[in-house]
Design a protein around this motif. Sequence first.
Motif, PDB file in Angstrom:
ATOM      1  N   PRO A 147      -3.606 -39.218  32.726  1.00  0.00           N
ATOM      2  CA  PRO A 147      -4.343 -38.096  32.563  1.00  0.00           C
ATOM      3  C   PRO A 147      -4.542 -37.675  30.929  1.00  0.00           C
ATOM      4  CG  PRO A 147      -2.104 -37.517  32.918  1.00  0.00           C
ATOM      5  CD  PRO A 147      -2.205 -38.747  33.028  1.00  0.00           C
ATOM      6  N   VAL A 148      -5.633 -37.087  30.692  1.00  0.00           N
ATOM      7  CA  VAL A 148      -6.041 -36.729  29.251  1.00  0.00           C
ATOM      8  C   VAL A 148      -6.018 -35.394  29.471  1.00  0.00           C
ATOM      9  CG1 VAL A 148      -7.493 -36.906  27.634  1.00  0.00           C
ATOM     10  CG2 VAL A 148      -7.150 -39.018  29.045  1.00  0.00           C
ATOM     11  N   PRO A 149      -5.000 -34.323  28.874  1.00  0.00           N
ATOM     12  CA  PRO A 149      -5.072 -33.012  28.620  1.00  0.00           C
ATOM     13  C   PRO A 149      -6.129 -32.505  28.014  1.00  0.00           C
ATOM     14  CG  PRO A 149      -2.813 -33.980  28.606  1.00  0.00           C
ATOM     15  CD  PRO A 149      -3.846 -35.079  28.487  1.00  0.00           C
ATOM     16  N   ALA A 150      -6.369 -31.473  28.280  1.00  0.00           N
ATOM     17  CA  ALA A 150      -7.300 -30.501  27.235  1.00  0.00           C
ATOM     18  C   ALA A 150      -6.661 -30.339  25.909  1.00  0.00           C
ATOM     19  CB  ALA A 150      -7.741 -29.075  27.804  1.00  0.00           C
ATOM     20  N   GLU A 151      -7.601 -29.861  24.808  1.00  0.00           N
ATOM     21  CA  GLU A 151      -6.982 -29.856  23.660  1.00  0.00           C
ATOM     22  C   GLU A 151      -5.989 -28.508  23.664  1.00  0.00           C
ATOM     23  OE1 GLU A 151      -6.183 -29.666  19.727  1.00  0.00           O
ATOM     24  OE2 GLU A 151      -7.515 -31.090  20.700  1.00  0.00           O
ATOM     25  N   GLY A 152      -4.845 -29.012  23.015  1.00  0.00           N
ATOM     26  CA  GLY A 152      -3.515 -28.177  22.808  1.00  0.00           C
ATOM     27  C   GLY A 152      -2.771 -27.981  23.992  1.00  0.00           C
ATOM     28  N   THR A 153      -2.972 -28.797  25.004  1.00  0.00           N
ATOM     29  CA  THR A 153      -2.194 -28.884  26.188  1.00  0.00           C
ATOM     30  C   THR A 153      -1.368 -30.185  26.435  1.00  0.00           C
ATOM     31  OG1 THR A 153      -3.743 -29.791  27.719  1.00  0.00           O
ATOM     32  CG2 THR A 153      -3.894 -27.144  27.393  1.00  0.00           C
ATOM     33  N   GLY A 198       5.131 -45.091  37.675  1.00  0.00           N
ATOM     34  CA  GLY A 198       6.121 -45.817  38.284  1.00  0.00           C
ATOM     35  C   GLY A 198       7.458 -45.088  38.304  1.00  0.00           C
ATOM     36  N   THR A 199       8.599 -45.607  37.777  1.00  0.00           N
ATOM     37  CA  THR A 199       9.661 -44.678  37.703  1.00  0.00           C
ATOM     38  C   THR A 199       9.850 -44.035  36.438  1.00  0.00           C
ATOM     39  OG1 THR A 199      11.086 -46.597  36.783  1.00  0.00           O
ATOM     40  CG2 THR A 199      10.689 -46.586  39.333  1.00  0.00           C
ATOM     41  N   ARG A 200       9.014 -44.064  35.660  1.00  0.00           N
ATOM     42  CA  ARG A 200       9.309 -43.324  34.308  1.00  0.00           C
ATOM     43  C   ARG A 200       8.407 -41.693  34.194  1.00  0.00           C
ATOM     44  NH1 ARG A 200      10.562 -46.825  30.112  1.00  0.00           N
ATOM     45  NH2 ARG A 200      10.946 -49.163  30.906  1.00  0.00           N
ATOM     46  N   PRO A 201       9.148 -40.821  33.878  1.00  0.00           N
ATOM     47  CA  PRO A 201       8.588 -39.707  33.468  1.00  0.00           C
ATOM     48  C   PRO A 201       7.695 -39.872  32.148  1.00  0.00           C
ATOM     49  CG  PRO A 201      10.881 -39.209  33.928  1.00  0.00           C
ATOM     50  CD  PRO A 201      10.442 -40.601  33.563  1.00  0.00           C
ATOM     51  N   VAL A 202       6.429 -39.571  32.104  1.00  0.00           N
ATOM     52  CA  VAL A 202       5.757 -39.543  30.959  1.00  0.00           C
ATOM     53  C   VAL A 202       4.974 -38.083  30.519  1.00  0.00           C
ATOM     54  CG1 VAL A 202       3.510 -40.758  29.957  1.00  0.00           C
ATOM     55  CG2 VAL A 202       5.039 -42.171  31.252  1.00  0.00           C
ATOM     56  N   ALA A 203       5.300 -38.193  29.073  1.00  0.00           N
ATOM     57  CA  ALA A 203       4.768 -36.947  28.563  1.00  0.00           C
ATOM     58  C   ALA A 203       3.376 -37.168  27.752  1.00  0.00           C
ATOM     59  CB  ALA A 203       5.670 -36.363  27.637  1.00  0.00           C
ATOM     60  N   VAL A 204       2.276 -36.482  28.176  1.00  0.00           N
ATOM     61  CA  VAL A 204       1.068 -36.788  27.461  1.00  0.00           C
ATOM     62  C   VAL A 204       0.454 -35.447  26.931  1.00  0.00           C
ATOM     63  CG1 VAL A 204       0.034 -36.843  29.512  1.00  0.00           C
ATOM     64  CG2 VAL A 204      -1.212 -37.955  27.493  1.00  0.00           C
ATOM     65  N   SER A 205      -0.095 -35.334  25.749  1.00  0.00           N
ATOM     66  CA  SER A 205      -0.569 -34.188  25.286  1.00  0.00           C
ATOM     67  C   SER A 205      -1.622 -34.516  24.368  1.00  0.00           C
ATOM     68  CB  SER A 205       0.494 -33.334  24.380  1.00  0.00           C
ATOM     69  OG  SER A 205       0.994 -34.094  23.240  1.00  0.00           O
ATOM     70  N   THR A 206      -2.695 -33.637  24.296  1.00  0.00           N
ATOM     71  CA  THR A 206      -3.529 -33.786  23.238  1.00  0.00           C
ATOM     72  C   THR A 206      -3.724 -32.557  22.325  1.00  0.00           C
ATOM     73  OG1 THR A 206      -5.293 -34.740  24.899  1.00  0.00           O
ATOM     74  CG2 THR A 206      -6.259 -33.730  23.108  1.00  0.00           C
ATOM     75  N   VAL A 207      -3.586 -33.030  21.053  1.00  0.00           N
ATOM     76  CA  VAL A 207      -3.654 -32.039  19.999  1.00  0.00           C
ATOM     77  C   VAL A 207      -4.348 -32.679  18.522  1.00  0.00           C
ATOM     78  CG1 VAL A 207      -1.953 -30.891  18.082  1.00  0.00           C
ATOM     79  CG2 VAL A 207      -1.093 -31.316  20.441  1.00  0.00           C
ATOM     80  N   ASP A 208      -5.137 -31.869  18.197  1.00  0.00           N
ATOM     81  CA  ASP A 208      -6.219 -31.859  17.047  1.00  0.00           C
ATOM     82  C   ASP A 208      -6.942 -33.176  17.431  1.00  0.00           C
ATOM     83  OD1 ASP A 208      -5.208 -29.635  15.855  1.00  0.00           O
ATOM     84  OD2 ASP A 208      -3.580 -30.985  14.726  1.00  0.00           O
ATOM     85  N   GLY A 209      -7.273 -33.396  18.899  1.00  0.00           N
ATOM     86  CA  GLY A 209      -8.185 -34.443  19.175  1.00  0.00           C
ATOM     87  C   GLY A 209      -7.275 -35.833  19.310  1.00  0.00           C
ATOM     88  N   ARG A 227       2.914 -26.221  20.605  1.00  0.00           N
ATOM     89  CA  ARG A 227       2.404 -27.274  20.649  1.00  0.00           C
ATOM     90  C   ARG A 227       3.431 -28.495  20.702  1.00  0.00           C
ATOM     91  NH1 ARG A 227      -3.583 -27.545  18.700  1.00  0.00           N
ATOM     92  NH2 ARG A 227      -2.667 -27.543  16.583  1.00  0.00           N
ATOM     93  N   SER A 228       4.521 -28.528  21.084  1.00  0.00           N
ATOM     94  CA  SER A 228       5.669 -29.228  21.123  1.00  0.00           C
ATOM     95  C   SER A 228       6.218 -29.599  22.437  1.00  0.00           C
ATOM     96  CB  SER A 228       6.736 -28.600  19.937  1.00  0.00           C
ATOM     97  OG  SER A 228       7.425 -27.561  20.838  1.00  0.00           O
ATOM     98  N   TRP A 229       7.109 -30.549  22.375  1.00  0.00           N
ATOM     99  CA  TRP A 229       8.096 -31.194  23.712  1.00  0.00           C
ATOM    100  C   TRP A 229       9.358 -30.255  23.413  1.00  0.00           C
ATOM    101  CZ3 TRP A 229       5.166 -32.215  27.702  1.00  0.00           C
ATOM    102  CH2 TRP A 229       4.159 -32.985  27.607  1.00  0.00           C
ATOM    103  N   ASP A 230       9.841 -29.513  24.314  1.00  0.00           N
ATOM    104  CA  ASP A 230      11.268 -28.803  24.287  1.00  0.00           C
ATOM    105  C   ASP A 230      12.038 -29.268  25.376  1.00  0.00           C
ATOM    106  OD1 ASP A 230       9.734 -27.603  22.344  1.00  0.00           O
ATOM    107  OD2 ASP A 230       9.764 -25.672  23.112  1.00  0.00           O
TER     108      ASP A 230
END
Length: 517
Positions: free
Chosen positions: A438-444, A451-462, A485-488
């Motif tokens: 997925p390509v999240p919208a700006e700031g999200t 697969g078996t891995r949780p993945v964190a994806v974000s878009t910040v400042d393009g 706009r951080s991962w907590d």
Amino acid sequence: MASIWLDRKKAFTSDPFEAGTTYDTVVAGAGLTGLVTALLLARAGQKVLVVEARYPGAVTTGNTTAKVSLLQGTFLSRLARQYSPQQVQAYVDGNREGQAWLLRYLDEQGVAYQRRDAYTYATSAQGTEKLREEASASTTAGLDVEYVRDAGLPFAVHGAVRLADQAQIHPMQVLDALTADIRSRGGAVVGGVRLRDVTGSSPSAVKTDKGTVRADRVVLATGIPVLDRGLYFAKLQPSRSYAAAVELPEGQEPPPGMYISVEQPTHSLRDVETDGRRLLLVGGHGHHVGRTASEKAHLDGLLDWTRQHFPGAVTTHTWSAQDYLPTNLMPFFGKLPRGRGHIYFGTGYNKWGMTNAVAASLDIAADILGGNLPWAQTIHRRVTSPAGALSAVALNAGVAAKLATGWGPLAAEGLATEGGKVLKRDKERPSATPLADPVPAEGTGAVYRDGTRPVAVSTVDGTTCRLSAVCTHLGGILHWNDSERSWDCPLHGSRFSSDGTLLEGPATRNLPQAGKD
């Protein structure tokens, strides 16, 4: 979202870091606890090094409301429900000594601060019962408080407890003075160096991301200990709260004191002078780190309350801060368990760090230098009450639940989530087949399963970043903070920037890119 304290032109200049050097004491963390401890030891002739992952004040101290007060909301009455009068008195004595030391030091250094009366106020009839309980506990502990009907606020209150002649500071000016003083006594304050581990007997190997030094003693002044030997991450609740500086309409002045409400969500107020203007600083609306649908909603709630009670206020700064609340209420400081007697720490200041940090520093330095503080010894001999034990059980049950709910849905089937809500469900794909990125919208940001891995994806400042969604501390599934706009991490409060850089918490390593962990 820089705090009003950190919004300044003066930049920190680091001393050089020299791997292989030996010190009497290495202090990790250049907030108030770390720098006061380092100064006390340098004054005694020790060779001291302070290492800070970013720069002095980057985390809690530079984002505080900076009240130096012995009246601390309803905290003393809460303590009195769990501890003996002797333990409560020891807490007050330590805070009193911390406050006195800090204000005396600022007088000596010519650093400005303001004297203000402190108020705990209630806006409801139910809240007045808590006020009277706090007044009783404060009086028993020797504080000269009084119950008043008028707190000088521009909105109606049912009453307040007042303690005269407390203080408020500019925390970065304090850290500047401490840093210069440490350096004048031969100490070094280094930025951009993160402590990773401490191994061996004295002198220990102090391992950082820039190399290893050796020290007879190590002080962990990192907000929460970054070494897990005492399991303090299981005894502390990480809390995130919000603050704003606002300019009032012409002709209006901020209220004359420092204030904090009895009711929840908390509302804290004080004035601050900057660039010839007197602004109002408002704080509160806290929550457990990583356990809310929207951090931005908490900040918006604080701003809405401010506009309602101070019509026409214009926001100049907004920010947030992280604190650690002990399940048994009393702060922790002294020797770290399983630290072989030469690792010290301070944590769990319950959002009242301006006095508790200095008190912890005084005790740590006294212990290292062979002194003894009676109030500190009383606090060290505390016994966790049944209420404190139940709080710890509840906290860690919540941690276990977050582990289960964090991994469970992701492991069961392909899910993309944002703010705890399912964004995408793909039942057609086999469990081992990755979803399309997925390509999240700006700031999200979003967490999904690859697969078996949780993945964190974000878009910040393009820029879109794809990272492991597993916290590098103890494996919690990360949550996107839509305000910072951080991962907590909802387990123990570690936080990472959108590109995976570690910001704060008990973790010591950045997030790896997805597929490289």
